[in-house]
Design a protein around this motif. Structure first.
Motif, short mmCIF file in Angstrom:
data_model
loop_
_atom_site.label_atom_id
_atom_site.label_comp_id
_atom_site.label_asym_id
_atom_site.label_seq_id
_atom_site.Cartn_x
_atom_site.Cartn_y
_atom_site.Cartn_z
N LEU A 1 49.69 42.97 42.78
CA LEU A 1 50.34 42.38 41.60
C LEU A 1 49.34 42.17 40.46
O LEU A 1 49.74 42.11 39.30
N SER A 2 48.07 42.01 40.80
CA SER A 2 47.06 41.71 39.78
C SER A 2 46.26 42.93 39.35
O SER A 2 45.39 42.83 38.49
N THR B 1 45.15 35.74 41.66
CA THR B 1 44.79 37.14 41.37
C THR B 1 44.07 37.74 42.60
O THR B 1 44.74 38.11 43.56
N PHE B 2 42.71 37.77 42.55
CA PHE B 2 41.96 38.36 43.66
C PHE B 2 41.05 37.32 44.30
O PHE B 2 40.16 36.80 43.62
N PRO B 3 41.20 37.05 45.61
CA PRO B 3 40.26 36.12 46.26
C PRO B 3 38.82 36.58 46.04
O PRO B 3 38.53 37.77 46.12
N SER B 4 37.99 35.64 45.73
CA SER B 4 36.55 35.81 45.51
C SER B 4 36.18 36.68 44.30
O SER B 4 35.02 37.01 44.12
N SER B 5 37.16 37.02 43.49
CA SER B 5 36.83 37.71 42.22
C SER B 5 37.62 37.08 41.08
O SER B 5 38.14 37.79 40.21
N GLY B 6 37.71 35.77 41.10
CA GLY B 6 38.51 35.11 40.08
C GLY B 6 37.75 34.03 39.35
O GLY B 6 36.53 34.14 39.16
N ALA C 1 55.12 32.70 36.00
CA ALA C 1 55.85 33.97 36.14
C ALA C 1 55.15 34.86 37.18
O ALA C 1 55.81 35.51 38.01
N HIS C 2 53.83 34.87 37.15
CA HIS C 2 53.07 35.69 38.11
C HIS C 2 53.26 35.15 39.53
O HIS C 2 53.45 35.92 40.48
#
Ligand SMILES: Cc1ncc(COP(=O)(O)O)c(C=O)c1O
Length: 427
Positions: A48-49, A260-265, A310-311
């Motif tokens: 989704l991200s 969004t993304f674990p460990s890249s947020g 919304a996300h």
């Protein structure tokens, strides 16, 4: 109350166990390799991200409201990132620091800061002899690991349906100056899914700690992680603090790990003006500056609280069938047997399951033998010691629906078998 196996005649129970053992052998023969252990988003969720990754290119403007994202500096995070984090938590952006990609990392750093430097001008905890943290249980194993690593004594506190046992929290925090902190996941707690009631939040905000360097580690990891349209409402602890006339008491954390993304947020922390000044000073030594290009991508993608909602509604669509499947399989397989209870959360990442006393280790171990990995029994308690050996954390988010269904079928079978064997041992 006795469960179904405890009420069976001996011959009937023996026959039942033999039948269940036969079914378990049939499962073993399949050579399954399934994982219901850690609370990771599924591939459908991280997908989704992916569009976020297209929002920054070599052509992009890398300046955020006058703040350059492509160099050192801006230690509190980009202005729009701090505003987004503040909106998510419902606090003033002036008191927010966005730094790093892991909120657990920020929690760890602030435990270390208390331990090595001290909080609010007090002696470092390492010079104060034995110090303690309260650990609502069942809870998050990685919290307990942080304090354990520095020799801080983890003290279990019972979780109730509306939050931790506040009589016990008040008694310990207000009478014992060696109690320096408490780990809290106030919304959709890991693993119970409990959201603290308004009364519990108010009682936290009104605490009068015996130790001036006591802080509540308010880990709001699941603040926007509703599975249903009308999610649980958590009272804002900073509003409650103001009502109670308390100030330097709470560090609140969250991150975009499961947005969004674990460990890249982006990870963020908020606290009172005095506390956040101290946190800034600690971070200034630990890091040159935060990951601002990642912050820029996040704010351009999520934009504001409405964008986040919304996300998250898209995440909920992916997750709801998984959580519904857990309830359906457990209801169908176990609800008539009187052997277990489990939670049915309206958000978050976990279902907390309690089997008969003395069953959890045996269930997890037999599950592993049959090819399904679960979070270790006892992991939800400090030092891995669940006093009644009942609790198992079910993490339904990562496997596909098909794999989850297969893993739950094995789980139901194993819970029955272990419960039946326990009933026989008791005789
Ligand atoms: C309660 C809680 N806090 C923190 C984390 C980790 O968050 P982060 O990736 O931001 O360190 C998790 C991950 O499972 C969690 O359940």
């Amino acid at each position: 109350m006795a469960n179904v196996y405890q009420t069976m005649e001996r011959a009937e129970l023996d026959a039942c166990i033999a039948q269940l053992e036969q079914e378990a052998e049939a499962v073993r023969a399949k050579g399954l390799s399934l994982d219901m252990a850690r609370g990771k988003p599924s591939v459908q969720q991280t997908d989704l991200s992916r569009p976020m990754l297209d929002l920054i290119s070599s052509e992009s403007d890398l300046v955020d409201e006058g703040a350059p994202a492509d160099n050192y500096g801006i230690p509190d995070g980009l202005p729009s990132a701090r505003r987004l984090a503040a909106e998510i938590l419902g606090v003033d952006a002036a008191n927010v620091v966005v730094n790093g990609s892991s909120s657990l990392n920020l929690m760890h750093d602030l435990v270390v800061n208390g331990y090595t430097r001290g909080i609010g001008g007090n002696e470092p905890w390492c010079k104060q002899g034995t110090v303690k943290f309260l650990c609502p249980c069942p809870g998050y194993d990685r919290h307990f690991a942080v304090t354990d690593r520095y020799g801080i004594v983890n003290v279990p506190i019972r979780m109730r349906d509306d939050g931790p046992d506040m009589d016990e929290v008040e008694r310990l925090v207000q009478s014992d100056s060696t109690v320096k902190g408490i780990w809290c996941v106030p919304k959709y707690a890991n693993p119970t899914g409990v959201t603290y009631s308004d009364e519990v939040v108010r009682r936290f905000a009104a605490l009068k700690p015996a130790a001036p360097d006591f802080r509540i580690f308010w880990d709001n990891a699941y603040v926007v992680h509703d599975l249903v349209e009308e999610g649980d409402k958590l009272l804002n602890i900073f509003d409650a603090l103001e009502e109670a006339g308390n100030k330097n008491l709470v560090y609140e954390f969250s991150s975009t790990a499961k947005i969004t993304f674990p460990s890249s947020g982006m990870a963020f922390v908020t606290a009172s003006p005095d506390d956040i000044a101290e946190i800034r000073a600690a971070f200034a030594i630990e890091r040159v500056s935060p990951e601002k290009i990642s912050q820029l991508m996040h704010v351009r993608f999520l934009q504001d609280a409405a964008g986040v909602r919304a996300h998250m509604a898209k995440h909920a669509e992916v997750l709801r069938p998984r959580f519904e499947l857990v309830q359906q399989k457990l209801d169908d397989g176990l609800s008539d047997l009187g052997v277990a209870t489990w939670t049915n959360p309206r958000g978050g990442y976990f279902v907390s399951f309690d089997g008969p006393e003395g069953s959890a280790k045996a269930i997890v171990s037999l599950m592993r033998e049959l090819g399904v990995t679960l979070t270790g029994a006892g992991a939800t308690w400090p030092y891995g010691k669940d006093p009644l050996d009942t609790n198992i954390r079910i993490a339904p988010t990562f496997p596909s629906l098909e794999d989850l269904g297969a893993a739950l079928d094995v789980f139901v079978l194993v819970v029955k078998l272990v419960s039946a064997r326990l009933a026989r041992e008791e005789r």
